[in-house]
Design a protein around this motif. Structure first.
Motif, PDB file in Angstrom:
ATOM      1  N   LEU A  71       5.094   2.389  -5.803  1.00 14.00           N
ATOM      2  CA  LEU A  71       4.275   1.182  -5.951  1.00 14.00           C
ATOM      3  C   LEU A  71       4.788   0.314  -7.094  1.00 14.00           C
ATOM      4  O   LEU A  71       4.885  -0.912  -6.966  1.00 14.00           O
ATOM      5  CB  LEU A  71       2.826   1.587  -6.194  1.00 14.00           C
ATOM      6  CG  LEU A  71       1.749   0.523  -5.968  1.00 14.00           C
ATOM      7  CD1 LEU A  71       1.779   0.015  -4.541  1.00 14.00           C
ATOM      8  CD2 LEU A  71       0.376   1.102  -6.293  1.00 14.00           C
ATOM      9  N   ASP A  81       0.689   5.413  -1.992  1.00  9.79           N
ATOM     10  CA  ASP A  81      -0.023   6.254  -2.952  1.00  9.79           C
ATOM     11  C   ASP A  81       0.896   6.874  -3.995  1.00  9.79           C
ATOM     12  O   ASP A  81       0.422   7.556  -4.898  1.00  9.79           O
ATOM     13  CB  ASP A  81      -0.804   7.356  -2.219  1.00  9.79           C
ATOM     14  CG  ASP A  81       0.111   8.327  -1.499  1.00  9.79           C
ATOM     15  OD1 ASP A  81       1.161   7.896  -0.998  1.00  9.79           O
ATOM     16  OD2 ASP A  81      -0.222   9.529  -1.429  1.00  9.79           O
ATOM     17  N   HIS A  92       2.883   6.453  -7.187  1.00  6.48           N
ATOM     18  CA  HIS A  92       2.863   5.483  -8.280  1.00  6.48           C
ATOM     19  C   HIS A  92       4.244   4.891  -8.535  1.00  6.48           C
ATOM     20  O   HIS A  92       4.373   3.675  -8.748  1.00  6.48           O
ATOM     21  CB  HIS A  92       2.331   6.141  -9.554  1.00  6.48           C
ATOM     22  CG  HIS A  92       2.312   5.219 -10.738  1.00  6.48           C
ATOM     23  ND1 HIS A  92       1.442   4.147 -10.838  1.00  6.48           N
ATOM     24  CD2 HIS A  92       3.081   5.188 -11.857  1.00  6.48           C
ATOM     25  CE1 HIS A  92       1.671   3.504 -11.970  1.00  6.48           C
ATOM     26  NE2 HIS A  92       2.659   4.114 -12.603  1.00  6.48           N
ATOM     27  N   GLU A 110      -1.846  -4.878  -4.816  1.00  4.19           N
ATOM     28  CA  GLU A 110      -1.572  -3.449  -4.744  1.00  4.19           C
ATOM     29  C   GLU A 110      -2.764  -2.660  -4.215  1.00  4.19           C
ATOM     30  O   GLU A 110      -3.918  -3.002  -4.451  1.00  4.19           O
ATOM     31  CB  GLU A 110      -1.190  -2.919  -6.120  1.00  4.19           C
ATOM     32  CG  GLU A 110       0.067  -3.559  -6.696  1.00  4.19           C
ATOM     33  CD  GLU A 110       0.379  -3.044  -8.092  1.00  4.19           C
ATOM     34  OE1 GLU A 110      -0.027  -1.906  -8.420  1.00  4.19           O
ATOM     35  OE2 GLU A 110       1.024  -3.780  -8.858  1.00  4.19           O
ATOM     36  N   ALA A 127      -3.637   1.781  -3.118  1.00  5.95           N
ATOM     37  CA  ALA A 127      -3.118   3.145  -3.085  1.00  5.95           C
ATOM     38  C   ALA A 127      -3.655   3.959  -1.912  1.00  5.95           C
ATOM     39  O   ALA A 127      -3.195   5.076  -1.668  1.00  5.95           O
ATOM     40  CB  ALA A 127      -3.453   3.863  -4.394  1.00  5.95           C
ATOM     41  N   CYS A 133       0.838  -1.197   0.000  1.00  4.76           N
ATOM     42  CA  CYS A 133       0.000   0.000   0.000  1.00  4.76           C
ATOM     43  C   CYS A 133       0.876   1.252   0.000  1.00  4.76           C
ATOM     44  O   CYS A 133       1.607   1.505   0.968  1.00  4.76           O
ATOM     45  CB  CYS A 133      -0.919  -0.008   1.218  1.00  4.76           C
ATOM     46  SG  CYS A 133      -2.012   1.442   1.298  1.00  4.76           S
TER      47      CYS A 133
END
Length: 227
Positions: A18, A13, A15, A34, A36, A11
């Motif tokens: 991630l 936010d 991009h 995944e 966000a 987790c």
């Protein structure tokens, strides 16, 4: 076709972070779930419970500490908190909420994978380990089950590994470095603050009388507790 690896909820936010985590973990053999936002992470964990979680500290709808608390309401999976904040108070806050580890950004891919693998190992059990009973405390080391005066107590994987390490050498004083190296690994040899938080959490759950402090040196499991 090889079996899928452990499922890891990730987790964050950002991009780019991630995406980097997805690549790092998949290359290491993990299956990645995944999310966000905090709510998305909690929803996905509930629908398809992962084997571990990696959670950013700052999220658009909350923070990683609250995610830890809510996951701990029903799961003992290893949880690693990621953060750009290296402040000790934030680290303690995350650990007190049930996180097993805290990694400061930027992080090295090998370090992240090594810490995740170590957390998953701590969550595993040895089927040949015996049960231990001491003054109202019952610990089934193989089943990873803890009872205090007949009532089950839920420990995080790291709390259980800390208790197991103390029980294996009960009565013996173990230094801060010995405990940190045994439970967390050599990279944590000097991180006494992490150890203190987990010992405090463990004492709160099983009772303070079982773990004795040698100030400035370390801890021991007192098998004469209550006697």
């Amino acid at each position: 076709m090889s079996a899928p690896g452990p499922r890891v909820l990730v987790c964050d936010d950002e991009h780019q972070i991630l995406r980097a985590l997805r690549v790092i973990l998949r290359e290491a053999g993990f299956e990645v779930i995944e999310a966000a936002t905090a709510e998305e992470a909690l929803d996905r964990a509930a629908v398809r419970p992962p084997d571990a979680a990696i959670v950013d500290l700052v999220l658009p709808d909350g923070d990683g500490v609250e995610v830890c608390r809510r996951l701990r309401e029903w799961s003992q999976m290893p949880i690693i908190v990621l953060s750009a904040i290296g402040d000790e108070d934030e680290k303690v806050r995350a650990l007190e909420a049930g996180a097993d580890d805290y990694i400061v950004k930027p992080f090295g891919p090998r370090e992240l994978v090594a810490r995740l693998q170590a957390a998953l190992r701590r969550a595993g059990g040895d089927p040949d380990e015996p049960a231990v009973r001491v003054d109202g405390l019952e610990v089934d080391l193989a089943a990873r089950r803890v009872l205090v005066d007949g009532a089950e107590v839920h420990l995080t994987p790291t709390e259980f590994e800390l208790l197991r390490t103390l029980l294996r050498q009960r009565g013996r004083l173990l230094t801060h470095r010995q405990l940190l190296t045994s439970v967390w690994g050599s990279a944590y040899g000097e991180d006494v603050a992490v150890l203190r938080v987990h010992v405090a959490n463990l004492r709160r759950k099983i009772g303070a009388r079982y773990i004795r402090t040698d100030p400035g040196v370390g801890y021991r499991f007192d098998d004469r507790a209550g006697g």
